[in-house]
Design an enzyme around this catalytic site. Structure first.
Site, mmCIF file in Angstrom:
data_model
loop_
_atom_site.group_PDB
_atom_site.id
_atom_site.type_symbol
_atom_site.label_atom_id
_atom_site.label_comp_id
_atom_site.label_asym_id
_atom_site.label_seq_id
_atom_site.Cartn_x
_atom_site.Cartn_y
_atom_site.Cartn_z
ATOM 1 N N HIS A 122 32.352 13.260 23.670
ATOM 2 C CA HIS A 122 33.711 13.159 24.231
ATOM 3 C C HIS A 122 34.438 14.496 24.089
ATOM 4 O O HIS A 122 33.982 15.382 23.365
ATOM 5 C CB HIS A 122 34.502 12.084 23.473
ATOM 6 C CG HIS A 122 34.767 12.461 22.047
ATOM 7 N ND1 HIS A 122 33.859 12.207 21.034
ATOM 8 C CD2 HIS A 122 35.798 13.119 21.464
ATOM 9 C CE1 HIS A 122 34.344 12.673 19.895
ATOM 10 N NE2 HIS A 122 35.519 13.241 20.121
ATOM 11 N N HIS A 141 36.309 20.802 24.512
ATOM 12 C CA HIS A 141 34.900 20.973 24.135
ATOM 13 C C HIS A 141 34.307 19.631 23.726
ATOM 14 O O HIS A 141 35.031 18.740 23.268
ATOM 15 C CB HIS A 141 34.762 21.978 22.982
ATOM 16 C CG HIS A 141 35.363 21.478 21.705
ATOM 17 N ND1 HIS A 141 36.710 21.554 21.465
ATOM 18 C CD2 HIS A 141 34.808 20.855 20.624
ATOM 19 C CE1 HIS A 141 36.973 21.012 20.282
ATOM 20 N NE2 HIS A 141 35.844 20.579 19.756
HETATM 21 P P1 ATP Z 1 34.004 13.433 10.697
HETATM 22 O O1 ATP Z 1 35.424 13.905 10.464
HETATM 23 O O2 ATP Z 1 33.663 12.179 9.958
HETATM 24 O O3 ATP Z 1 32.996 14.498 10.506
HETATM 25 P P2 ATP Z 1 34.783 13.409 13.464
HETATM 26 O O4 ATP Z 1 35.437 14.739 13.224
HETATM 27 O O5 ATP Z 1 34.000 13.252 14.709
HETATM 28 O O6 ATP Z 1 33.866 13.018 12.235
HETATM 29 P P3 ATP Z 1 37.381 12.399 13.281
HETATM 30 O O7 ATP Z 1 37.701 13.373 12.186
HETATM 31 O O8 ATP Z 1 37.918 11.012 13.174
HETATM 32 O O9 ATP Z 1 35.830 12.254 13.456
HETATM 33 O O10 ATP Z 1 37.866 13.054 14.627
HETATM 34 C C1 ATP Z 1 37.869 12.366 15.870
HETATM 35 C C2 ATP Z 1 37.986 13.398 16.971
HETATM 36 O O11 ATP Z 1 39.213 14.135 16.789
HETATM 37 C C3 ATP Z 1 36.874 14.445 16.939
HETATM 38 O O12 ATP Z 1 36.634 14.854 18.266
HETATM 39 C C4 ATP Z 1 37.473 15.586 16.162
HETATM 40 O O13 ATP Z 1 36.940 16.829 16.525
HETATM 41 C C5 ATP Z 1 38.939 15.510 16.576
HETATM 42 N N1 ATP Z 1 39.840 15.970 15.514
HETATM 43 C C6 ATP Z 1 39.803 15.645 14.205
HETATM 44 N N2 ATP Z 1 40.795 16.223 13.517
HETATM 45 C C7 ATP Z 1 41.508 16.951 14.422
HETATM 46 C C8 ATP Z 1 42.678 17.789 14.355
HETATM 47 N N3 ATP Z 1 43.321 17.993 13.218
HETATM 48 N N4 ATP Z 1 43.112 18.371 15.501
HETATM 49 C C9 ATP Z 1 42.463 18.155 16.663
HETATM 50 N N5 ATP Z 1 41.369 17.378 16.808
HETATM 51 C C10 ATP Z 1 40.889 16.782 15.708
#
Ligand code: ATP
Ligand code: MG
Length: 176
Positions: A44, A127
């Site tokens: 996604h 991305h």
């Molecule tokens: P994990 O954190 O368990 O490694 P993840 O990053 O895929 O997995 P989440 O942290 O819940 O899961 O993030 C969900 C989505 O939001 C992902 O696409 C992640 O890159 C994005 N994301 C997470 N934190 C931020 C942030 N602070 N700003 C922008 N995008 C974010």
């Protein structure tokens, strides 16, 4: 007891064909960089990240999104890269339509206006994360660009899963 919450974000989710092509790029990159390939159904582009939101407040997100009007657009996935700070290999666009920046701006404003949390520390850069825990390599594999028709955006929730992270799509809104 604290109210239950969900870790949520707004995103573009590709259809099966685009997801399959992205996964193919991920598998090719994995041969060079190692790491862990994201599952096809998890691929996604995040538009706005909210983080933990109490379940009773989730309908506010729907109300905020329902007020937005935006047109369809197409993305051309034609580049990839490696980020050393988080060991991620990603696929993205050299350039993207102004409608996408406008949609992200509108989404972030609508969330903020509704008093919802929205991460703004990072400028938007569209991305798709393909590999995690990857190693840097001199060059990522080349690939034929992917045409991704975008006709909706979704609200998704993430939660830890045995094989990494699991995402659930909760609801979505059409681009017209
Ligand atoms: P994990 O954190 O368990 O490694 P993840 O990053 O895929 O997995 P989440 O942290 O819940 O899961 O993030 C969900 C989505 O939001 C992902 O696409 C992640 O890159 C994005 N994301 C997470 N934190 C931020 C942030 N602070 N700003 C922008 N995008 C974010
Ligand atoms: Mg994360």
């Amino acid at each position: 007891m604290a109210e239950a919450s969900q870790r949520v974000f707004l995103a573009l989710w590709p259809g099966a064909e685009v997801a399959g092509r992205l996964q193919h790029i991920a598998l090719e990159a994995e041969k060079r960089c190692g790491g862990r390939c994201m599952r096809r159904d998890t691929l996604h582009i995040t538009l706005a990240f909210l983080g933990e939101v109490a379940e009773s407040r989730l309908p506010l997100i729907g109300e905020a999104m329902a007020s937005l009007q935006a047109g369809r657009f197409r993305l051309r996935i034609d580049t990839s890269g490696y980020w050393a700070h988080n060991h991620i290999v990603w696929a993205g666009c050299r350039a993207w339509p102004a409608q996408l920046d406008a949609l992200v701006g509108d989404i972030r404003c609508a969330l903020a206006d509704a008093g919802l949390p929205v991460a703004t520390e990072n400028a938007f850069f569209p991305h798709v994360t393909l590999l995690r825990k990857a190693q840097a390599v001199a060059a990522l594999p080349e690939f034929e660009s992917i045409d991704w028709p975008v006709d909706a955006w979704v609200l998704a929730a993430s939660s830890p899963a045995s094989d990494g992270v699991g995402y659930r799509r909760l609801t979505g809104w059409p681009l017209t």
